[in-house]
Design an enzyme around this catalytic site. Sequence first.
Site, PDB file in Angstrom:
ATOM      1  N   ASP A 147      -7.317  -0.456  -3.635  1.00 32.01           N
ATOM      2  CA  ASP A 147      -6.466  -1.031  -2.567  1.00 32.01           C
ATOM      3  C   ASP A 147      -5.149  -1.411  -3.444  1.00 32.01           C
ATOM      4  O   ASP A 147      -4.034  -1.808  -2.711  1.00 32.01           O
ATOM      5  CB  ASP A 147      -6.907  -2.423  -1.933  1.00 32.01           C
ATOM      6  CG  ASP A 147      -7.709  -1.618  -0.681  1.00 32.01           C
ATOM      7  OD1 ASP A 147      -7.507  -0.614  -0.238  1.00 32.01           O
ATOM      8  OD2 ASP A 147      -8.415  -2.632   0.056  1.00 32.01           O
ATOM      9  N   ASP A 183     -14.432   4.384   5.066  1.00 27.85           N
ATOM     10  CA  ASP A 183     -14.314   3.144   4.325  1.00 27.85           C
ATOM     11  C   ASP A 183     -15.702   2.392   4.413  1.00 27.85           C
ATOM     12  O   ASP A 183     -16.561   2.723   5.302  1.00 27.85           O
ATOM     13  CB  ASP A 183     -13.195   2.314   5.034  1.00 27.85           C
ATOM     14  CG  ASP A 183     -12.556   1.442   4.200  1.00 27.85           C
ATOM     15  OD1 ASP A 183     -13.050   1.046   3.078  1.00 27.85           O
ATOM     16  OD2 ASP A 183     -11.318   0.967   4.582  1.00 27.85           O
TER      17      ASP A 183
END
Length: 727
Positions: free
Chosen positions: A544, A474
Amino acid sequence: MAITVNEGKIFTINTKNTMYQMYVNEEGVLFHSYYGAKIGYSDLSYLSYKRNWIAAFSPNPRGKDYSHNQTKDELSVFGNGDFRLTALSLVNHDGTTACEPVYYSHQILNGKYSLEGLPAFYGDEGETLVITLKDKAYDIYFHMYYGVFSEYDLITKALVIENKTDKQIKLNKALSLTLDLSKGTYDIIHFHGAHARERMYERTRITHLKSTVSSNRGASSHLQNPFVIVCDKDANEEHGNAYGVGLVYSGNFVISAERDQYDLTRVVAGINPEGFEFTIEPNDSFTTPEVALVYSNEGFGKLSNCYHKAVRNNLCRGKFKNARRPVLINNWEGTYFDFNADKLVNMARDASKIGVELFVMDDGWFGHRDDDFTSLGDWFVNEEKLQGTLENLVKRINAEGLDFGIWFEPECISEDSVLYREHPDYCFKIPNRDPQMSRNQLVLDMSRKEVRDNIYNQMVKVLNSANITYVKWDFNRNLCDLYSVELPRERQGEIYHRYMLGVYELLERITSSFPDILFESCSGGGGRFDLGMLYYMPQVWTSDNSDAIDRLKIQYGTSFAYPVRTMGAHVSVCPNHGNARVTPLSTRGNVAYFGTYGLELDITKMTEEEKEEVKRQIVEFKQYYDLIQYGDYYRLLSPYTPDESRYCAWEVVKEDKSEALVCTVAYEAKCTVPPETLKVRGLDPDKFYRINGSSEAYLGGALMNGGFWLDYDHVSYASRLYHITQI
Ligand code: DGJ
């Protein structure tokens, strides 16, 4: 042989359906002649410029009948009278900015070239043409690399600038592409967005204003994607000329197009010159990132399919390039930071019962991280939170029948961390100034080997400590306040690019050290969904935003360049955590099928009925896995045209046309809806097909030109799959 050279003057690249031609004139200047449909070998050099035509205020080389301001230059340079968008701007050792590249030599090589330290398409079936130009006055060489994958109509380009003088030279701009198109009126399609709203399709006319998509964030970003399509003004999914321009790069980029004073369209692409300067030492060189071009005269559908195949076969690497990827459950939306080992094991137990194969422990397992204020950089297990060692937790998860995956954010650091206390200089910060915080974190200076080594060693320790088969990589902020302690004053302009090179080096090291681990890239969802990252990690957490209806636009936009196989897509709960929308579980499943399919929720809170539905979905997803992952992908109904249809629809078709799967998702239910037919694509027009095993037989040509009736469910956001099989 895809590459032919005629008398050292005319360079022609032929792919299955396309042709790209360049030409060297009497002074050695390399001009672009043509890029478009294949027209057999011929000399198209007359298209490079109109002879004996020099417009007012367009400077011309002395005694010559052309001006660089009007020619199609294969390598456009700043300062030679070309006032349009240019690809190259350099400063010689004497401070002059003149640069006159002329033909020096060329080579044709078997196989596709690679670029040291940079991601690039690869493969022995590719071919390479290198044309070397040299500046007329100084020993500066420009090696123009062309890679050719005939089958996918893919042509790649990169430029290596080599300084063979005995003094430093400086680059102010070093783009990878100049592309002068044939006369026409063109649109540019690009994919803009924001966090949780990535890759929104937008189409605008290329006018006399410069059209630019770019990033100056140190990452390709959520806001713009380093991929555009330049197309005829009336091109669509099935018809018209379309040129794809995709950068194999994950950092600051620019893609610009302009229509010039004589209505010729030029496109340039490469590293964003904003904040960029690069010094090349004597006997050293600079390599630009690769740009990947596909031309299609059958619209966007064909173009996307070429990219999809090339990405799947010649960009993604490693064990999971072709292997079936596991159905995973990720605990992020299920628990956020609030979990311990027992909680995770309970989730894994329930997940195992319905066929999930991999459990991913997301953020919050390391240092003392229970929120996003701390511990990035401290890649050691919080044994208190995990109620023991990582090895023990993984054994417990494995005992439930699931593999285990783990989350890292290797490029960032929290001020509240052991790493920061020990090495405050490891992150980007400008001396005597307070840095900007973003998600309470700073970015590590990945241009420094010492920093990369530290993170590499920490990660290796974790990955060796337990049976880990998946890593989510990430990256949750963008770069600013750049200052690197190891670079001298005059080289600070190199940081953005050196950062990217450092990240690539670390990725190469980690992924090759752990070839059996599946790596998924992520940057707050799809903030770095680009061809560069796909070279190291074959799937990306697309966004997301896990709401199935928002995902229609996100996955639709993503599909123009990137195959289904690369799109991380999960089923999450309703109301959706991001937008509170409620959608049927079946719709959430169907949308996630056209990605990697997984779960992102607390499964222990699901009802038995919901678990049964997900169990069914996993079986169904696996049943269609090869068709979805390797089939030809077609966008049938756009999510941007709800006035034309109440559905968004896409389709995958097996390469031999024997089978197809169509997914439709309806928008809000309405009163008095007229029935709709849907036309599919890619079938054999002369063969008969059935839909969902019905007794009725339809001719492929009828399904493609007339369509079939869609079933209507009077439920908002209802979704259907139609499995079309040849009889
Ligand atoms: C952003 C990612 O996109 C999410 O999936 C999750 O991993 C969080 N970061 C964790 O901090």
